[in-house]
Each structure stands twice: as structure tokens, then as C-alpha cells.
Design a protein around this motif. Structure first.
Motif, mmCIF file in Angstrom:
data_model
loop_
_atom_site.group_PDB
_atom_site.id
_atom_site.type_symbol
_atom_site.label_atom_id
_atom_site.label_comp_id
_atom_site.label_asym_id
_atom_site.label_seq_id
_atom_site.Cartn_x
_atom_site.Cartn_y
_atom_site.Cartn_z
ATOM 1 N N GLY A 1 14.520 31.414 -16.481
ATOM 2 C CA GLY A 1 14.871 32.442 -15.568
ATOM 3 C C GLY A 1 15.251 33.072 -17.129
ATOM 4 O O GLY A 1 15.930 34.435 -16.539
ATOM 5 N N TRP A 2 14.973 33.263 -18.035
ATOM 6 C CA TRP A 2 15.673 34.330 -18.467
ATOM 7 C C TRP A 2 13.878 35.424 -18.247
ATOM 8 O O TRP A 2 13.026 35.143 -18.462
ATOM 9 N N GLU A 3 14.566 36.956 -18.545
ATOM 10 C CA GLU A 3 13.748 38.242 -18.092
ATOM 11 C C GLU A 3 12.502 38.118 -18.630
ATOM 12 O O GLU A 3 11.620 38.590 -18.650
ATOM 13 N N ARG A 4 13.152 38.311 -20.499
ATOM 14 C CA ARG A 4 11.908 38.506 -21.401
ATOM 15 C C ARG A 4 12.725 37.689 -22.148
ATOM 16 O O ARG A 4 13.645 37.782 -22.074
ATOM 17 N N THR B 1 29.020 38.277 -12.926
ATOM 18 C CA THR B 1 27.719 37.245 -12.674
ATOM 19 C C THR B 1 26.653 37.427 -13.534
ATOM 20 O O THR B 1 26.292 38.383 -14.776
ATOM 21 N N PRO B 2 26.598 36.327 -14.759
ATOM 22 C CA PRO B 2 25.620 36.345 -15.770
ATOM 23 C C PRO B 2 24.374 36.482 -15.663
ATOM 24 O O PRO B 2 23.514 36.662 -14.827
ATOM 25 N N ARG B 3 24.054 37.743 -15.654
ATOM 26 C CA ARG B 3 22.276 38.354 -16.078
ATOM 27 C C ARG B 3 21.396 37.679 -17.242
ATOM 28 O O ARG B 3 22.404 37.934 -17.640
ATOM 29 N N LEU B 4 20.273 36.357 -17.143
ATOM 30 C CA LEU B 4 19.892 36.084 -17.807
ATOM 31 C C LEU B 4 18.460 36.801 -18.024
ATOM 32 O O LEU B 4 17.886 37.521 -18.002
ATOM 33 N N LYS B 5 19.233 38.418 -19.811
ATOM 34 C CA LYS B 5 18.525 39.239 -19.942
ATOM 35 C C LYS B 5 17.634 38.536 -21.090
ATOM 36 O O LYS B 5 15.804 39.158 -20.762
ATOM 37 N N ALA B 6 17.893 38.090 -21.681
ATOM 38 C CA ALA B 6 16.420 37.850 -22.533
ATOM 39 C C ALA B 6 16.898 37.122 -23.499
ATOM 40 O O ALA B 6 18.263 36.288 -24.591
ATOM 41 N N VAL B 7 15.768 36.548 -24.389
ATOM 42 C CA VAL B 7 16.176 34.749 -25.095
ATOM 43 C C VAL B 7 15.319 35.520 -26.156
ATOM 44 O O VAL B 7 14.110 35.443 -26.324
ATOM 45 N N ALA B 8 16.113 35.040 -27.550
ATOM 46 C CA ALA B 8 15.052 34.715 -28.767
ATOM 47 C C ALA B 8 15.025 33.621 -29.785
ATOM 48 O O ALA B 8 15.505 32.651 -28.818
ATOM 49 N N ARG C 1 8.624 31.489 -24.924
ATOM 50 C CA ARG C 1 7.638 31.861 -23.963
ATOM 51 C C ARG C 1 8.634 31.145 -22.444
ATOM 52 O O ARG C 1 9.064 30.956 -21.389
ATOM 53 N N GLU C 2 7.660 29.752 -23.132
ATOM 54 C CA GLU C 2 7.775 28.863 -21.715
ATOM 55 C C GLU C 2 9.682 28.297 -21.698
ATOM 56 O O GLU C 2 9.944 28.131 -20.019
#
Lengths: 381, 381, 381, 381
Positions: free
Chosen positions: A57-60, A35-42, A50-51
Motif C-alpha cells: 500500500g505504498w502510494e508510490r 498515523t503513518p502514511r505510506l508515501k513512497a518506497v524506493a 512496484r509489486e
């Protein structure tokens, strides 16, 4: 509950959005073993990233991709950044022991791509390149039919990929128009998809001769009022190819064909049958078979949404069409299934490198005005 | 962060899935003024509804829809259950003061539909019926063109809706084939979509004459080995109509047309132009205008994925096609925007009742073998 | 050299031209057992008919059709005059012992058509009605497939015939717009073709309910400056039908659909397959068969120009398309072969009468606003 | 009565038939200033040519083409014989002072073609090459739109010409498969049509790089039981081109694409619009214009059968489709009008030579595996 896989995404524009959507949708519609967990996006623009993170739904989020790569809580690094960042990110991620899912083209050029392949192989991390069109049900069905021998031996392949977003000379000089960032233009951006489909459906391309053309040589810089800059990639490209198995290939790609928003036509002619697929009818595969009764020979339009068509059963009843974005969801199904099974996902970086080898050969042939052999690439880069 | 709206969904099959997906996607791709929170889903089969809840992220599930309606933490009740449950749920939800989003057809028959309308009006709760095809960009663009006068006065409307999932006589006697649960067959299930599009694009239908046909009169009961049961609804239906504004209409729907998985063709001919839309090319609107230069008259295929097309900008770049499911996301955009703005969502239960009035008139005309006036329905049911 | 058949043609406009062409072409491309000799053409406007005769090689012309009928050197009378002349000419020609080839609709109404049938039967002269669309290779192939059982039992038929030449209210009040000359409007002019195709492909229509509509009620008289006249026929017509074999039918015809120049769509759904033909792709038949392997189900587009397709071998190599006019050549092939063989040509006046019976029933149902049984017509009128 | 022009035709197979038909039809449907008289036809098989003459109304036949050329009663020599006869016949006919109408490709190679051009110029006889596709209304309309500037400056051209009659290795070794008779294979037989359309619509091609491929290298000799012979021409060919005006071109032709009976796709992309034409929809031109209102941009399908479309008014009312053969009739209109007016017909032998120059350059580039400049050809050969 299945085991989680923690994703770190780098890039949040077109592809970042497509990938984010795929991670969200895969567990809703399929039964992936992870199950993919959307942990972080850069991303570089803090407000925008941020938006974006909030939307999907990325956690951070972070403005520094290195943070994502370094994060011990991340299992897979997804590279959806501009092409010039593919290699540095992939190298760092491999070193950090992450699985990697990278957008196409794999790199700006062949040597960079090879370096990436060597890095992931050295590190022993799983790797996949996102040739999403392979994962459309209609395309997948084409593969099945060819593999079943429904066409007989393949003789000819043709692929046309037309877009029109660059037709206006006032369109700004974005990264996709600069060689140092993009590597090439229509060639690496869109022809590469048809090269991958050619390899997927027919086999390796042995040699090519091509042309590239830049119709609009200068464009406004993206920053308002900063003048004009030079376009250093091709607006259009075309090439002829010979496959290792003796088939011929004709390829064309352009981003300047008015009215052709995202037109892809791929056709395969074999000894006993033919098939073609057109992106304007995304869900349909056209198939001609001499096994049909003689007075009824004709191309048939298979709307690939039946339960016995690839990936289709997970979605809606027959005839309720899928869209472009679904191809990415299916790519993630493959990624997750391969990772869980401990087998290499497909297409891998090796496929990315081999496609890149064709791109490089086309560029060289265009420059040298002659046929150029496509460099062979084996495991080990 | 926008304010939440807490959803309670009743039904988890085809439509429950389509609605769940829409609630999930809307906040990722749009900027709705309310954020759906997937609070609870109800369904009769506990195992199935539990799995469904897990897949789509519903916070809890229940096998009793009354719990959902009674739950003070739920703001909106979404009715995606079989047709015979629409009225009881809607009546209970209205009484409980919930906003209501209900699948089509609104009810099994006109009197039931009217009762539902009266209930929501009496309770003063917001209400919307899910005629999802209205929300496809191509269809929405058709509406815009007609409203702009691009066709001139409309003279003729035709709509064909063909499916084939019932062609096999061995297909079991599901609820959609029983009058007491479904109300009608192809008529209420699929023709109702084209009736709604007719009303949306052209206006009210004043009178009709129709036929209904049940080709397969007995089918196996769904429970293995329990024998055959009678099909009590139509497999196919067709009717002629006259619109209040003088236009003529021709409608046909069937679930027994081999090869037509979900084929919808809707065409409008006006005094100076025409347009048509076909569900097998979901994203395209075909438009013919006598305003074009005379030697270039022809239907043009508008791929409604440009930023200036309805709902399109939120998704992908031009030419990257949307699918069936996106229509529901757009319906939810309308629902959330209307709720936040305190205006009635559209289409409302009144639209649902008016469509139902047409269905009832068709059935009566088929029975009495004559033209039947469509009962007028005003606010107040 | 084959024996001659001496033709006398009455009428030299659209249909006179189409028939003249057919007589000229048939001996060039086919091996008919009789060679048409273009003996005489009749028309009211002397200058025009003289020019026409010169163009198409008619040996002589006259302004009096009675001369043609009376001419002992003429074997076959071809009636391509306005509808109100069909009966008087046919009656006179039958009495004179001529074979007769008559344009559709056979007559202005059923009683007139019956009278014509009785006359030819009494006189024992060969007779054929020109339903030319039956003779397109694609349509003929459809007939073959249905006869072979490729669709299984037919359940549903639909036919749409759209033109747009009357959309402009300034178009003059020609004979086709006057009931006393034409009998009816879109109904007898174009719907009649689809009625014939329905009978050809599916069988007799037992009962109908229909509507007719005249959108433009007054038009300029054709003679410049003579004011307006009343349109006394329908601009558009639609009807539902039940076939004797239990199939259902939906028919629509209009001459006011902007952009639809000569759009015909005919579709047949059976228990195991479907087919459709569309006049905008004149040479193609679309065929769906459940006999195909399950993962390749789809409508296939048969371009009916192969040597094993009806009439195709006589013309050009496969894929070199035929046009509208070729249907008339093939009709003449049938006419000449039947005459030479001493068998009745098909379709005969009986087919013309039966189609007329449907037209009459539609008009009556439209007037009486109820279903009307189609009168049965047997040999003997 | 207009003045006659006495035709002598050499060849009676596919093209002989197409030309014969055109001479017969032109005076029936058009008002040409000269009336073709079908004086004599020559062919090697006496029985076959005799039958052919009878079918199409040639006054006499001969088995010796030299008789036709020498006949003082013949004004125009029509060369529809195999390619190796084009030059000898044309040279003799020029010397005899005849006007010449010659099938494509003009010759087997460039030097032969040049010789033919010099001969007709020296003799001062009128000359035309039969590139019939130029004369389809849809193609002619394309030319008009480009000339009007509807596309802006042309940037890109692509043309695909696919047939499948050679896919079966058992197909015999006819003259079209032998270099000494045909000159080349798919290239000269069908690609030449698209080269002509490229020149017609876009302009001269300056340089090319191409490939040719013979998939089936041996075929049965046509005479039963005489064994196998070598195929000495290409089954398929493809090339890239650069136009003198800076546009790019991609061309492909094959006679081995199963299901593609006579598929031609020609597309032109300009700065402000695009158009394409496809032979499977022979009558339609697809046109995209940025002059349309922005929310209605799309390719429109112009069915080129309206009275204001080229050549269309002479035939049938709008929407009644023309076929392949009509292109030849229109070519003859041009031929006769030019001859009567004393102006050179178009396309002339010069066009034939220039197309041949492209063919030669493609073959040379394929052999030398590099780009080759297309030799410039001026009046005077």
C-alpha cells in the motif's frame, strides 16, 4: 483522526517488508499519536519495488532513493537498504531535515556511524535505530524486572545468536557477505542485536576480546555462471567482554549452526536472581527469584501476553502468541510516541554508534589478538 | 490488480479483530486471486464499532447487522458475532445470496447448525467455518505427514485445551457463560477446535462418552450492581471417543486451569510414528519416525517456518516465528482461493455441523451418563 | 549398627532388580533404623535366579517361593512376581507372620485384592504396596504444596501415561498380555500408577467411565515356533472420573504410543494455582502460583534436588539429577521407618485395594458402557 | 566368580561417595571382568570416615592416606581428595605400583599434572582420570554420531557450565576457593569437564583467550568466628578457543548463576548437522541431521535409554531415566575392562594433563590479556 506522518521507505527486502508491515499495523492495534502514511518506497529493481508497493500500500515507488529524501511531502525517511547505503542516505536525509529511522547495524564501521550521529545532531532531526528485539514483550519485561532490582546487581551476561542459512557453501555471495557493503558478517548482522540487548539490560561494555572466523572463503557470485567470489566477512564471531559496571559478558554469533534457524539465547545473572529469554520461545521470559519461598525456587516461564505485560494488551487475549514481526510494530509505537512528544526516540543513533563501537573493538581485538577497550562515544559523536 | 471481494463483517470483538487483521494482511503477504475490500462492519455499540472501523479501515459501520446482509455491495458476510446470532445471520445472508465465513462453533446446537447447512446448500452460496488452528503451518505439516503415511495407521489421538480466564469466581457472566447465547461452555468454545483437529487429522468420531462440569455456578452480572446470575454452561468438559476408523480419542477442555493461558496439546500416535503439536510452541511440530536410524529415534522439533512448510514462505526467513493471528490470514487465503476457483472452501459448514454433532453427543452422553453415537451428517444437513 | 531386617524377595526381573537395588542402596545413602539383609531370592529359572542372586548379593536363592515364605529367618517378604502370584504369596506370607512389601497392582482384580487386605489385617502383619512414583522428590514436593494449600481447592486432575513397547505386533505374548496372569493390561500395569498419584494428591475417585482397547489381538507365543496366542488384556485404556471432593479427572494409559518410552504427565489445577510433573523431566516439578507478583506469573520449574526437597539431601549436591531407580530407595526408607516405628507403612494394601477398585470400575464401565461407582473399601477389606 | 580388584579410596566427601557408589553398583548391573572389593578408605576426620566406611561397606578406614598407598593388599588407589593431594598421592601410589584412578582436575597446575603423568608412565602403572560426563549414555551417543560422520566436519563447539552454590557471599571459604589447594576455581572445578568433552568430541584445543573473575573477594573462614579470608580463585571464567582442526570454541563456567544448579550445555555444529546435550535433561541427546527428509528437519530428542544406546541396557527398560551417579558407574566399567584387558583406560592421565594444559593457558591468557597457545603434551609428559 490523529495527525499523519508521511513515511518514505528505502529498501523493500526483508527489513523493508518488516517495516512496512509495522507501519500498517500500528494504527490498527495501537492508538499512536501520529498515523503513518505510506508515501513512497524506493528500491533498485523497478518491477520488484512496484509489486512491493502494491502489496503493502505504498502510494508510490521510485528506483532512486534520493527522490525520497528530497521529497518535501515526506516527514520520515526509513533506511532499510544494505548497510553501505545507511550513511549516505542518513546524511542526505538529515540535511533535508527529515526524521530518520535506520536499520541495524547503524553503519559499516564506527567512523561512518559517528559521522551519521554527528549529522543528525547537527541537523537537529529525530533519529532512531531499529533494534527490534528490545521491543518484544518478554524482553521489555526483562528490562522492567532488572530495573525493579529483581535480580540484584548484575554479575554476568551471556548471549548466543545462531543461524544456519550460510552453512551450505553453495549459498551465493550476497551483499551480506561482502565487507564493502556489509561492514562485517555475523558480527554486525546478528551479534549486534545481542550487543544492543546487553547494553539495554546491563549497561556499557568497556572492553572485549574476540575471534572471527570465515569457514567458507569462496562462494558463487549471485549472477548465474559468473564464477566464485571471495567472502570478506566473518561467518561466525565470538567475544568476551567486561561491562563498565563490573559484570562479565560472553557473546557468540554464527550463521552456520545447522538446525539453529534463528536461535537467540540471552541470560542475565544477578546477585539474587536470574532471567533468560530464548527466541525459539519468543513470548516467554524465564525468571528466577530468591524472593520465592525456598522450597519452590525455580525458573518460571512467564508468557508475556497478559494485559500487564509490555505492549501485550493491544493484541490478543493472554496466551495467544505474538510473532517476530510484532517487535517492529512496537518499535514504531515508540518512534511515533517520541516524535509526537518531541522527545528523542530510544534507541537512538547514539545507541547505534555505541553498539558499533563494540563491533569495531571486537574486530580489532580479533586482528590484534588482545583485549581492546571499547571507544567511548558521547552525544556529539 | 486482482478482482475485489467486498466484505461485510458482523462482530468487532476478539474475532472481529482477528478477521479484520486477516483481510488486511492477506493481500500484503500473499497473492490471493481476490482482494478483500473492507466494506462494512456491524456491531451493537455504536461508539465502539465506529472506533473499530476506523482502526481497521472498514469503509463504514452500522449497528444493524441486517443492513450488512442486505447491502448489494457486499459479496461476503463474515459472522464474528456471539453464537446465538450465527444462525439468523447465516440464514439471512444465504437468502441474500452472499458467501458466508462463520466463526466456530457453527451454532448453539446441532439442529441449528443443520439448519444453517441446509440454508447455504439450498441457496447455493459458498460457505466456510473458521477453524483457524487448521491453518497454522505446524498443524498443516502434521496433516501432510499423516497423509503421506509417515505415522502408518493412526491408533490414538489426544487433545487437551486449557485456559484459565474463568478461574476467578468474580469474572462476570458474559454471553459465553449463558447457554441461550453460547450453546455450551468450554465445550463449544474451545473443545470444538480440538474436535475439528481430530476430524482433520484422523477422521470422523463415531461415538463419545463425556462429562461436563460447572465449578462456579453463579457469577456477577456484567452490569455493575445488578447482582448475580446463573452460569448455564460448562466450565470444563472431557470426553472419550472412538473414531470410525478404530482409533481412540481422549479430549479435555477447561477455562479454569491456572497458568494455562491458551494451552493446546494435540497428539497422534500411529503404528510407525507419532506427532504432537503444542500451542505454547505455536510454530513447532514434533515428529517421531521409526524410519530414522534406530540409535537416533526421538521426537524431532520441526520449526515450521522453512520455505517448504505450509504458508511459511510468504512471511519471514526461517526461524522468525509467526503468531496466533497468522492462522486467520491463512484461513482467508483458503477462502479467497476457493471462491476464485469456484470450489467449496474447506472447512465448510458441513465440517461445522459435524463438529457440532460431536458437541451434541458429548452433552447428551454427559446427561445420560452413557456412550452416545455421534449423529451422521451428510451433505444436505 | 542398626538392627537387621531379613528380606526374602520373590521375583528377579524388572521389579526384582529395582527392589534389590533399593535394599542395597538405602543403607549407603540414608540412615534407616533397620538394615536390610538380602537373605533369599526366589525365581522359577534356576540359572537366572542364581546369577541374579550373585549380582545383587542375595545370600541364597531358591526356585520355590514357598521356601522363602516358610523360612523363619526371613522377616519381610517382597512380592515382585507376576500379578497372579501376588495373592497366593501374600496370603501365605501373612499366615506365616511376615511383613509384606508387594508390587503394584496389588492383585488381578478387586476381590483378590480385598482378600489380600483381609489376610494381612487378620494376621496383623505390616504391609505396603510399591507405588514407587509417590517417592520421587518432585512428586513428594507436589504433595507438600497441595497440603500447604498452595493451589487452593483442587478442581481438576489429569494424567497421561504413555509407553511404546507393545507397538510392534511381533512383540511376544508375555504374561503381561494375558488376563489370567496380569488381570488387565495398560490399565493395571501403568494407569494404576496415575490412579495412585490421583489418590495421593487429590483424594478418592468416586465414579468413572472408561474405554479399553486392544489394537493387536494376536501375538506370537514367547516360545519360538509355537504359533500365535490371543491378547486378553487392553493395549490402551482411558477414563474420566469424578473425585469425592468434586474434582474431575481425566486418565489415559497406553503401551502403544511410538516415541513415548515412559512418558507420564500428571497435572493438578486448583483454585489459585497449578502444578504438573512429567516423567521425562523426572526431577522437576512445575508450579504456578497466583501468590507471585502479577507481572511474573508463570509455571516455575523446581528442580527438586535441593537439601530442603524431600529425600534429596541424602544423595548429591543440588542439580545433580536422580533417576528412576531412586524412587524405590525412598519407598524402602518409608517401609523401614514405619516398621521400626511400629506404624503402618504408606501406601498400604488398603491403598492397593482402593486403586484396584478404580481399575475394576473402569473395566466394568467399559463393558457396560456407562458410569460406574468405584466401590468403597474400608479397613477390613 | 570374577577376579577381585582391591580398592583403596582416599577421600569420602562428594566424590568419595560417588566413587564408592560406583564400585558397589558396577557388579550388580554390569558383568565387569574384575570385581571391586572395597578394601580401605582414608579421610582426615576419623568419626566421619568411620561412618562413611560403614555406610558404603569399606572393610576398613584410616586417617592416613599413606597407609592406603602402602597397603600390599590394595591394587588400585582412587584419589578423591582435594586437588592439592592429587600429586603427592599419585606419585606415592605410582611408586608403590598401584593402578590409579584420579578425580579431575588432575592437578593444581600443568607442571604438577605433567609430573603425575611422568610418574605413572615411569612406574608403568595403569592410570585413569575421572571425567565422568564422558560416560553418560547421551554423551557417549554424541561421540558415536560424530565418529560416524553424522555431522560432517565439525565447525563450532560451545559449552556452558553454570552452578550457583557460591552466589551467597556468606558461603564459607572452603578448599575449593583457595588457590593453594584447588589450583583454580570454576575453571578447574567445572570448566575442566567441558574442556574434556570438547577434546572427546572435537579434538585438541590449540589456543585460547580468556577471562577469569572473582566477584566475592572475601568469605568467612570455615571455622566459626575466625573472621574472613581471601578468595584466591575465580568465581567465573570464560574463554574462546581454536581447535587444531580449525573449529572454534566458546566456553563459560561459573558458580554464581542463580537458579542454575548444575547446568551444562554442550553443542557441536558440523557441516551437515548439529547436536547438543544439556545436563538438566541428562538422558537426552538432541540431534539435527540434514539426512532427514527436508520438510521434517528439526532437532530430535533422543532419550538415550534404549538397549542400543551406550551402557543403557544394563539398567532399566527404555524411558526409565538414569541419574548423575550412573556416569561414575560407567567410568568404572571402562576402568575395570581396560585393566582386565591390559589396555590403557580412557581417559588417561594424558587426557588429564592435556585438559590441564588448557586450564593453564586460559589462566595465562587472562593474566597477559592475549591469546595463548595451549602447550602440547605427549606421552612422557
Amino acid at each position: 483522526m490523529t495527525k499523519e506522518i508521511r513515511i518514505g521507505l528505502i529498501g523493500y527486502k526483508f527489513m523493508g517488508k518488516a517495516h512496512s508491515n509495522a507501519y500498517r499495523q500500528v494504527s490498527a492495534f495501537f492508538e499512536p499519536p501520529l498515523t503513518p502514511r505510506l508515501k513512497a518506497v524506493a528500491g533498485r529493481d523497478e518491477k520488484a519495488v512496484r509489486e512491493f508497493a502494491a502489496h503493502f500500500g505504498w502510494e508510490r515507488y521510485t528506483t532512486d532513493w534520493r527522490e525520497v529524501v528530497a521529497d518535501p511531502e515526506i516527514d520520515l525517511v526509513d533506511i532499510a537498504a544494505p548497510n553501505d547505503l545507511h550513511a549516505p542516505i542518513a546524511l542526505a536525509a538529515a540535511e533535508a531535515g527529515k526524521a530518520i529511522f535506520c536499520e541495524k547495524p547503524l553503519a559499516r564501521d564506527l567512523s561512518e556511524a559517528r559521522e551519521m550521529l554527528r549529522a543528525v545532531e547537527r541537523a537537529g532531526v529525530p533519529h532512531m535505530v531499529c533494534f527490534n528485539y528490545r521491543f518484544l514483550p518478554a524482553v521489555r519485561l526483562a528490562k522492567r524486572l532488572i530495573d525493579e532490582g529483581a535480580l540484584g546487581r548484575v554479575r554476568q551476561f551471556r548471549a548466543i545468536y545462531l543461524q544456519d542459512w550460510l552453512k551450505d557453501p553453495g549459498f551465493p555471495l550476497l551483499w551480506r557477505l561482502r565487507k564493502e557493503q556489509a561492514g562485517s558478517g555475523a558480527l554486525g548482522d546478528i551479534a549486534v542485536h545481542t550487543i544492543d540487548l546487553a547494553r539495554f539490560l546491563v549497561g556499557e561494555i568497556a572492553e572485549v576480546t574476540g575471534l572471527v572466523k570465515t569457514f567458507v572463503k569462496e562462494r558463487p557470485l549471485p549472477e548465474e555462471g559468473t564464477g566464485m567470489g571471495e567472502v570478506t566477512v566473518d561467518d561466525a564471531a565470538a567475544f568476551l567482554g567486561r561491562f563498565a559496571n563490573g559484570a562479565t559478558g560472553v557473546f557468540e554469533a554464527t550463521r552456520m549452526a545447522p538446525g539453529r534457524r534463528n536461535f537467540i539465547h540471552v541470560e542475565v545473572n544477578g546477585e539474587q536472581g536470574s532471567l533468560f529469554w530464548n527466541a525459539e520461545e519468543l513470548n516467554s521470559l524465564w525468571f528466577y527469584s530468591e524472593d520465592d519461598p525456598g522450597h519452590t525456587w525455580g525458573f518460571r516461564r512467564i508468557i508475556a501476553t497478559d494485559p500487564n505485560h509490555p505492549y501485550a494488551k493491544a493484541w490478543w487475549p493472554p496466551g495467544h502468541l505474538l510473532g517476530y514481526e510484532h517487535s517492529f510494530v512496537h518499535a514504531i509505537v515508540e518512534l511515533l510516541e517520541a516524535l509526537a512528544a518531541g522527545r528523542p526516540p530510544s534507541p537512538s543513533f547514539l545507541d547505534g554508534v555505541r553498539a558499533q563501537a563494540v563491533l569495531d573493538a571486537v574486530l580489532r581485538s580479533a586482528e590484534e589478538r588482545r583485549w581492546v577497550a571499547v571507544p567511548e562515544v558521547e552525544v556529539g559523536g
